[in-house]
Design a protein around this motif. Structure first.
Motif, PDB file in Angstrom:
ATOM      1  N   LEU A 142      31.034   0.745  12.224  1.00  0.00           N
ATOM      2  CA  LEU A 142      30.817   0.373  10.821  1.00  0.00           C
ATOM      3  C   LEU A 142      30.198  -1.019  10.705  1.00  0.00           C
ATOM      4  O   LEU A 142      29.278  -1.230   9.904  1.00  0.00           O
ATOM      5  N   TYR A 143      30.667  -1.969  11.502  1.00  0.00           N
ATOM      6  CA  TYR A 143      30.071  -3.314  11.473  1.00  0.00           C
ATOM      7  C   TYR A 143      28.631  -3.290  11.963  1.00  0.00           C
ATOM      8  O   TYR A 143      27.765  -4.001  11.447  1.00  0.00           O
ATOM      9  N   GLN A 144      28.346  -2.472  12.956  1.00  0.00           N
ATOM     10  CA  GLN A 144      26.988  -2.398  13.509  1.00  0.00           C
ATOM     11  C   GLN A 144      25.970  -1.883  12.498  1.00  0.00           C
ATOM     12  O   GLN A 144      24.819  -2.326  12.492  1.00  0.00           O
ATOM     13  N   ASN A 145      26.395  -0.955  11.663  1.00  0.00           N
ATOM     14  CA  ASN A 145      25.427  -0.188  10.885  1.00  0.00           C
ATOM     15  C   ASN A 145      25.526  -0.324   9.369  1.00  0.00           C
ATOM     16  O   ASN A 145      24.560  -0.021   8.669  1.00  0.00           O
ATOM     17  N   LYS A 181      10.585   4.708   1.412  1.00  0.00           N
ATOM     18  CA  LYS A 181      10.918   3.390   1.958  1.00  0.00           C
ATOM     19  C   LYS A 181      10.060   3.080   3.186  1.00  0.00           C
ATOM     20  O   LYS A 181       9.607   1.944   3.362  1.00  0.00           O
ATOM     21  N   ILE A 182       9.823   4.082   4.010  1.00  0.00           N
ATOM     22  CA  ILE A 182       8.940   3.895   5.171  1.00  0.00           C
ATOM     23  C   ILE A 182       7.533   3.546   4.702  1.00  0.00           C
ATOM     24  O   ILE A 182       6.880   2.646   5.253  1.00  0.00           O
ATOM     25  N   ALA A 183       7.073   4.231   3.656  1.00  0.00           N
ATOM     26  CA  ALA A 183       5.735   3.962   3.124  1.00  0.00           C
ATOM     27  C   ALA A 183       5.636   2.538   2.579  1.00  0.00           C
ATOM     28  O   ALA A 183       4.609   1.865   2.761  1.00  0.00           O
ATOM     29  N   VAL A 184       6.704   2.054   1.932  1.00  0.00           N
ATOM     30  CA  VAL A 184       6.720   0.687   1.411  1.00  0.00           C
ATOM     31  C   VAL A 184       6.594  -0.316   2.561  1.00  0.00           C
ATOM     32  O   VAL A 184       5.799  -1.265   2.500  1.00  0.00           O
ATOM     33  N   ILE A 185       7.371  -0.107   3.608  1.00  0.00           N
ATOM     34  CA  ILE A 185       7.328  -1.021   4.756  1.00  0.00           C
ATOM     35  C   ILE A 185       5.955  -1.006   5.408  1.00  0.00           C
ATOM     36  O   ILE A 185       5.400  -2.062   5.756  1.00  0.00           O
ATOM     37  N   GLN A 186       5.374   0.170   5.550  1.00  0.00           N
ATOM     38  CA  GLN A 186       4.049   0.252   6.165  1.00  0.00           C
ATOM     39  C   GLN A 186       2.989  -0.404   5.287  1.00  0.00           C
ATOM     40  O   GLN A 186       2.082  -1.069   5.805  1.00  0.00           O
ATOM     41  N   LEU A 201      19.068   1.432  12.165  1.00  0.00           N
ATOM     42  CA  LEU A 201      19.288   1.725  10.748  1.00  0.00           C
ATOM     43  C   LEU A 201      19.483   0.446   9.950  1.00  0.00           C
ATOM     44  O   LEU A 201      18.858   0.234   8.902  1.00  0.00           O
ATOM     45  N   ARG A 202      20.329  -0.431  10.469  1.00  0.00           N
ATOM     46  CA  ARG A 202      20.618  -1.676   9.762  1.00  0.00           C
ATOM     47  C   ARG A 202      19.384  -2.577   9.700  1.00  0.00           C
ATOM     48  O   ARG A 202      19.087  -3.175   8.656  1.00  0.00           O
ATOM     49  N   GLY A 203      18.655  -2.681  10.811  1.00  0.00           N
ATOM     50  CA  GLY A 203      17.451  -3.495  10.837  1.00  0.00           C
ATOM     51  C   GLY A 203      16.399  -2.988   9.854  1.00  0.00           C
ATOM     52  O   GLY A 203      15.712  -3.773   9.195  1.00  0.00           O
ATOM     53  N   PHE A 204      16.272  -1.660   9.749  1.00  0.00           N
ATOM     54  CA  PHE A 204      15.327  -1.063   8.811  1.00  0.00           C
ATOM     55  C   PHE A 204      15.663  -1.469   7.381  1.00  0.00           C
ATOM     56  O   PHE A 204      14.789  -1.888   6.610  1.00  0.00           O
ATOM     57  N   TYR A 205      16.938  -1.357   7.005  1.00  0.00           N
ATOM     58  CA  TYR A 205      17.315  -1.659   5.626  1.00  0.00           C
ATOM     59  C   TYR A 205      17.299  -3.158   5.337  1.00  0.00           C
ATOM     60  O   TYR A 205      17.019  -3.567   4.202  1.00  0.00           O
ATOM     61  N   PHE A 208      13.597  -3.616   4.644  1.00  0.00           N
ATOM     62  CA  PHE A 208      13.223  -3.044   3.346  1.00  0.00           C
ATOM     63  C   PHE A 208      13.725  -3.916   2.196  1.00  0.00           C
ATOM     64  O   PHE A 208      12.977  -4.216   1.254  1.00  0.00           O
ATOM     65  N   ASN A 209      14.977  -4.350   2.266  1.00  0.00           N
ATOM     66  CA  ASN A 209      15.539  -5.189   1.205  1.00  0.00           C
ATOM     67  C   ASN A 209      14.818  -6.531   1.110  1.00  0.00           C
ATOM     68  O   ASN A 209      14.629  -7.073   0.020  1.00  0.00           O
ATOM     69  N   THR A 210      14.417  -7.078   2.254  1.00  0.00           N
ATOM     70  CA  THR A 210      13.684  -8.347   2.265  1.00  0.00           C
ATOM     71  C   THR A 210      12.316  -8.183   1.603  1.00  0.00           C
ATOM     72  O   THR A 210      11.870  -9.054   0.842  1.00  0.00           O
ATOM     73  N   ILE A 211      11.645  -7.074   1.895  1.00  0.00           N
ATOM     74  CA  ILE A 211      10.340  -6.813   1.283  1.00  0.00           C
ATOM     75  C   ILE A 211      10.475  -6.698  -0.237  1.00  0.00           C
ATOM     76  O   ILE A 211       9.666  -7.261  -0.989  1.00  0.00           O
ATOM     77  N   VAL A 212      11.501  -5.978  -0.695  1.00  0.00           N
ATOM     78  CA  VAL A 212      11.722  -5.846  -2.136  1.00  0.00           C
ATOM     79  C   VAL A 212      11.951  -7.219  -2.767  1.00  0.00           C
ATOM     80  O   VAL A 212      11.377  -7.555  -3.815  1.00  0.00           O
ATOM     81  N   SER A 213      12.774  -8.055  -2.125  1.00  0.00           N
ATOM     82  CA  SER A 213      13.051  -9.397  -2.645  1.00  0.00           C
ATOM     83  C   SER A 213      11.783 -10.253  -2.662  1.00  0.00           C
ATOM     84  O   SER A 213      11.561 -11.027  -3.598  1.00  0.00           O
ATOM     85  N   ARG A 214      10.974 -10.095  -1.629  1.00  0.00           N
ATOM     86  CA  ARG A 214       9.742 -10.880  -1.542  1.00  0.00           C
ATOM     87  C   ARG A 214       8.775 -10.516  -2.660  1.00  0.00           C
ATOM     88  O   ARG A 214       8.091 -11.390  -3.230  1.00  0.00           O
ATOM     89  N   VAL A 215       8.701  -9.236  -2.989  1.00  0.00           N
ATOM     90  CA  VAL A 215       7.820  -8.786  -4.066  1.00  0.00           C
ATOM     91  C   VAL A 215       8.370  -9.217  -5.431  1.00  0.00           C
ATOM     92  O   VAL A 215       7.613  -9.621  -6.324  1.00  0.00           O
ATOM     93  N   GLU A 216       9.689  -9.144  -5.586  1.00  0.00           N
ATOM     94  CA  GLU A 216      10.311  -9.473  -6.871  1.00  0.00           C
ATOM     95  C   GLU A 216      10.260 -10.966  -7.180  1.00  0.00           C
ATOM     96  O   GLU A 216      10.165 -11.361  -8.349  1.00  0.00           O
TER      97      GLU A 216
END
Length: 262
Positions: A142-145, A181-186, A201-205, A208-216
Motif C-alpha cells: 500500500l505504501y509503495q503504490n 491520461k497516457i495521451a495527456v502525458i505523451q 503505477l505511483r510514478g505514472f500518477y 500525471f498530477n504534476t502535469i495537470v498542476s503545471r497546466v493549471e
C-alpha cells in the motif's frame, strides 16, 4: 524486521525500487497492471475493525480476507494476480488461502492436479506467508503504490468525515480513462509507449498530477491577476506541498457542503 514508513517513502518509492522483507522481494505495481490494482487494492485496505463485529475484531486481517474471498472467485482471482505481481511470481505458481489452527495463511508453490480436477499445493516445496507477515507485506504494498496512504491510527469518527468529504468532492468529477491520461502525458512530454509502460503505477500518477498542476498554474495566476479570489495562496506547481487528506477534509468540508447545498 518492520520497515518504517519514512524509509519506504524516502529510500524506495521515489526510485521505484523493490523492498526486501524476510525472504520476499516486494515489487511496485506497473502502470500496465493498473486494472488488477484497481480491483485488488480495496481488498488490502478494508477497515475491518469498524464493522462492529467481535468475531471479526479478533481475527487477523488475513483470516478476515480468507473468509471474504472463499465465496467470491473473481475477487480471489484478482487478489492472487496482485500477489503474483508484487512478489514477482511466475504465472504458473499456485497461490492458495487456507485456514490452519484458527488462523489463515497463504501457501505458494507448484500445483498438483487431483482426479476431481482440484489443484493443491505441492507441500514439501511450498512457501508460507502467515498472518503476521501478510500484515507487513500488504502494508509495504500500500505504501509503495497508493499515494497518500498511511497506516497511522485514525479515529473512526474522523475517518468517517474524511471519507464523506472525498465522496462528495469526487461525486461529479470527470471519469478520465487511463488511455486519456497516457495521451495527456505523451502530449506534454513526448514520452513513448514503451517508456510509459515501464513506469510504476505511483510514478505514472505523480507525473500525471504534476502535469495537470503545471497546466493549471498559469491559468490560476492569470485569473488572480485579473481579480479572482482564492481561499488560499496559489502554490507553484513545482513546489506544492504533499496533500494532507485529513487537513484538507476538515478545512474544506463545511465550505464544500455549503456550495453543493445551494
Amino acid at each position: 524486521m518492520l520497515i518504517s514508513a519514512t524509509e519506504i517513502l524516502k529510500k524506495y518509492v521515489p526510485f521505484g525500487k523493490p523492498i526486501q522483507y524476510n525472504e520476499w522481494t516486494i515489487y511496485p505495481v506497473s502502470i500496465m497492471d493498473e486494472y488488477v490494482w484497481e480491483e485488488a487494492c480495496p481488498l488490502l485496505d478494508i477497515d475491518k475493525n469498524s464493522l462492529n463485529n467481535i468475531d471479526i475484531l479478533r481475527m487477523s486481517y488475513l483470516m478476515f480476507l480468507t473468509n471474504l474471498l472463499v465465496f467470491d472467485d473473481e475477487k480471489q482471482m484478482f487478489f492472487n494476480q496482485l500477489m503474483r505481481i508484487c512478489l514477482g511470481l511466475d504465472d504458473e505458481v499456485i497461490i492458495q488461502l487456507r485456514i490452519v489452527d484458527d488462523d489463515a495463511e497463504i501457501v505458494i508453490g507448484s500445483g498438483i492436479q487431483t482426479k476431481s480436477g482440484r489443484i493443491i499445493i505441492d507441500s514439501p516445496n511450498a512457501k508460507i506467508i502467515n498472518s503476521k507477515d501478510f500484515d507487513e507485506i500488504k502494508r509495504i504494498i500500500l505504501y509503495q503504490n497508493l499515494i497518500g496512504y498511511t497506516d497511522e491510527y485514525i479515529d473512526p469518527d474522523v475517518k468517517a468525515v474524511v471519507d464523506e468529504y472525498y465522496r462528495l468532492k469526487n461525486k461529479n468529477a470527470p471519469d478520465v480513462s487511463l488511455e486519456q491520461k497516457i495521451a495527456v502525458i505523451q502530449a506534454q512530454t513526448g514520452m513513448s509507449n514503451e517508456t510509459i509502460n515501464a513506469m510504476t503505477l505511483r510514478g505514472f500518477y505523480q507525473l500525471f498530477n504534476t502535469i495537470v498542476s503545471r497546466v493549471e498554474y498559469p491559468i490560476m495566476k492569470t485569473a488572480e491577476y485579473n481579480g479572482a479570489k482564492f481561499n488560499k495562496p496559489i502554490e507553484h506547481w513545482a513546489l506544492r506541498s504533499p496533500v494532507d487528506m485529513y487537513k484538507e477534509a476538515f478545512t474544506g468540508y463545511g465550505e464544500f457542503v455549503d456550495k453543493i447545498s445551494v
